[in-house]
Design an enzyme around this catalytic site. Sequence first.
Site, PDB file in Angstrom:
ATOM      1  N   ASP A  33      -2.831  -8.163  -7.877  1.00 12.08           N
ATOM      2  CA  ASP A  33      -2.535  -8.602  -6.505  1.00 12.08           C
ATOM      3  C   ASP A  33      -3.295  -9.891  -6.188  1.00 12.08           C
ATOM      4  OD1 ASP A  33      -1.806  -8.675  -3.816  1.00 12.08           O
ATOM      5  OD2 ASP A  33      -3.355  -7.238  -3.209  1.00 12.08           O
ATOM      6  N   GLU A  39     -13.134  -7.910  -8.821  1.00 11.55           N
ATOM      7  CA  GLU A  39     -13.017  -8.895  -7.740  1.00 11.55           C
ATOM      8  C   GLU A  39     -13.890 -10.089  -8.107  1.00 11.55           C
ATOM      9  OE1 GLU A  39     -11.444  -9.535  -4.662  1.00 11.55           O
ATOM     10  OE2 GLU A  39     -12.755 -11.272  -4.669  1.00 11.55           O
ATOM     11  N   ASP A  69     -13.386 -12.435 -13.175  1.00  9.90           N
ATOM     12  CA  ASP A  69     -12.006 -12.907 -13.072  1.00  9.90           C
ATOM     13  C   ASP A  69     -11.092 -11.791 -13.598  1.00  9.90           C
ATOM     14  OD1 ASP A  69      -9.475 -13.997 -13.707  1.00  9.90           O
ATOM     15  OD2 ASP A  69     -10.330 -16.002 -13.920  1.00  9.90           O
ATOM     16  N   GLY A  70     -10.280 -11.254 -12.712  1.00  8.33           N
ATOM     17  CA  GLY A  70      -9.452 -10.100 -13.076  1.00  8.33           C
ATOM     18  C   GLY A  70      -8.421 -10.406 -14.142  1.00  8.33           C
ATOM     19  N   HIS A 116      -7.570  -7.640  -8.692  1.00  4.55           N
ATOM     20  CA  HIS A 116      -7.922  -8.447  -7.515  1.00  4.55           C
ATOM     21  C   HIS A 116      -8.143  -7.484  -6.347  1.00  4.55           C
ATOM     22  CE1 HIS A 116      -5.845 -11.247 -10.162  1.00  4.55           C
ATOM     23  NE2 HIS A 116      -6.354 -12.258  -9.478  1.00  4.55           N
ATOM     24  N   SER A 171      -6.371  -1.843  -0.762  1.00  9.82           N
ATOM     25  CA  SER A 171      -5.824  -1.032  -1.860  1.00  9.82           C
ATOM     26  C   SER A 171      -6.858  -0.138  -2.563  1.00  9.82           C
ATOM     27  CB  SER A 171      -5.105  -1.931  -2.862  1.00  9.82           C
ATOM     28  OG  SER A 171      -5.875  -3.069  -3.155  1.00  9.82           O
ATOM     29  N   HIS A 228       0.818  -1.213   0.000  1.00  7.20           N
ATOM     30  CA  HIS A 228       0.000   0.000   0.000  1.00  7.20           C
ATOM     31  C   HIS A 228       0.855   1.267   0.000  1.00  7.20           C
ATOM     32  CE1 HIS A 228      -3.408  -2.722   1.666  1.00  7.20           C
ATOM     33  NE2 HIS A 228      -3.329  -2.761   0.350  1.00  7.20           N
TER      34      HIS A 228
HETATM   35  C1  LIG Z   1      -4.637 -10.405  -1.906  1.00  3.85           C
HETATM   36  S1  LIG Z   1      -6.336 -10.166  -2.007  1.00  3.85           S
HETATM   37  C2  LIG Z   1      -6.509  -8.543  -2.604  1.00  3.85           C
HETATM   38  C3  LIG Z   1      -6.188  -7.490  -1.603  1.00  3.85           C
HETATM   39  C4  LIG Z   1      -6.345  -6.087  -2.112  1.00  3.85           C
HETATM   40  N1  LIG Z   1      -5.704  -5.891  -3.406  1.00  3.85           N
HETATM   41  C5  LIG Z   1      -5.743  -5.136  -1.100  1.00  3.85           C
HETATM   42  O1  LIG Z   1      -4.535  -4.857  -1.158  1.00  3.85           O
HETATM   43  O2  LIG Z   1      -6.498  -4.658  -0.251  1.00  3.85           O
HETATM   44  C6  LIG Z   1      -6.771 -11.110  -3.426  1.00  3.85           C
HETATM   45  C7  LIG Z   1      -8.224 -11.010  -3.821  1.00  3.85           C
HETATM   46  O3  LIG Z   1      -8.389 -11.626  -5.102  1.00  3.85           O
HETATM   47  C8  LIG Z   1      -9.643 -12.264  -5.155  1.00  3.85           C
HETATM   48  N2  LIG Z   1      -9.542 -13.213  -6.280  1.00  3.85           N
HETATM   49  C9  LIG Z   1      -9.083 -14.483  -6.313  1.00  3.85           C
HETATM   50  N3  LIG Z   1      -9.003 -14.936  -7.586  1.00  3.85           N
HETATM   51  C10 LIG Z   1      -9.408 -13.900  -8.385  1.00  3.85           C
HETATM   52  C11 LIG Z   1      -9.521 -13.725  -9.798  1.00  3.85           C
HETATM   53  N4  LIG Z   1      -9.193 -14.695 -10.655  1.00  3.85           N
HETATM   54  N5  LIG Z   1      -9.955 -12.529 -10.263  1.00  3.85           N
HETATM   55  C12 LIG Z   1     -10.284 -11.514  -9.410  1.00  3.85           C
HETATM   56  N6  LIG Z   1     -10.189 -11.629  -8.064  1.00  3.85           N
HETATM   57  C13 LIG Z   1      -9.752 -12.799  -7.559  1.00  3.85           C
HETATM   58  C14 LIG Z   1      -9.804 -12.848  -3.780  1.00  3.85           C
HETATM   59  O4  LIG Z   1     -11.167 -13.054  -3.498  1.00  3.85           O
HETATM   60  C15 LIG Z   1      -9.186 -11.728  -2.907  1.00  3.85           C
HETATM   61  O5  LIG Z   1     -10.166 -10.828  -2.500  1.00  3.85           O
END
Ligand SMILES: C[S@@+](CC[C@H](N)C(=O)[O-])C[C@H]1O[C@@H](n2cnc3c(N)ncnc32)[C@H](O)[C@@H]1O
Length: 283
Positions: A170, A117, A149-150, A42, A99, A19
């Site tokens: 992320d 997300e 899916d990101g 993500h 984030s 961050h």
């Molecule tokens: C490490 S966390 C993100 C934290 C956030 N970026 C932060 O710093 O506050 C990863 C996130 O990705 C989501 N996730 C998992 N696979 C994903 C995908 N293929 N596409 C988008 N999101 C996904 C999970 O549900 C989770 O919320």
Amino acid sequence: MTKYRHGFHAGNFADVHKHVTLTALLQALERKDKGFLYLETHAGRGAYDLERSSEGRAAVAGIERVLAASQSHEELAAYAQAVAGWRSRSGNPRSYPGSPLIALAQLRVQDRAVLIELVREEASALGRTLPALESAGRRGPHVQVIEADGFERLRAYLPPSERRGLTLIDPPYEAQGDLARVEAAVAEALRRFQTGVIAVWYPIKDARDTAAWQAALRSRVTREMLAGELWLHPCDSRIALNGSGMLLVNPPFGIAERMRAWLPALRALLDAQRSGGASVRVL
Ligand SMILES: C[S@@+](CC[C@H](N)C(=O)[O-])C[C@H]1O[C@@H](n2cnc3c(N)ncnc32)[C@H](O)[C@@H]1O
């Protein structure tokens, strides 16, 4: 379907490192008036209660030290301001902004955010959290939350109409394939938008695996790349997460020099046992 929930890890040293780096990137992009797209693949749920986060609870002292010592560098000061601002708006002094909230606290009215997300519950929580960010009278940036899916969806937003952008990737890295998917996503993002800034968070568990992954990326990406790493445990120790890395593709001008100033200061605040280290390297 992913079992990962960021709530268990929120507020740990890796989150703080990620961050602060994000804050530094946004500050660098905002040196120009022209608006840009902030794209997150993500995004998570937006806000986390540190009382419920096992790693965050243990890390509270580290975060508080960063918040208290923030005057030393403008990046740490802006990060501390974003955390304090969120806590006062949410009325919860134990709340930790993820984030999207760190970014939205800094984006300007001419900027735009797309937050992707995958998990419905997390995406809905993020959508519910956003209105709490709006302070009276402040017109913020245009924001979209997308449940998808990101890795797949990022291509739909690149290149941005603004021709300026920062993409944060992320993923949870709970699945073996995430490192390879990141590699493919970086290549695809650059294919569509060569000059865009990309930031990728990655875990450092075994330094040899990290080096192999970076070498694979280096052979695939022709743009400038920078790695900022912060570790709290020796890189070969058997602790699950020894260090935190941020890979920057197309790093904004001057960011490496700034990072060489604030990253060691951040490490000193988070690494109470003095067993870790920090580095900034051109890859
Ligand atoms: C490490 S966390 C993100 C934290 C956030 N970026 C932060 O710093 O506050 C990863 C996130 O990705 C989501 N996730 C998992 N696979 C994903 C995908 N293929 N596409 C988008 N999101 C996904 C999970 O549900 C989770 O919320």
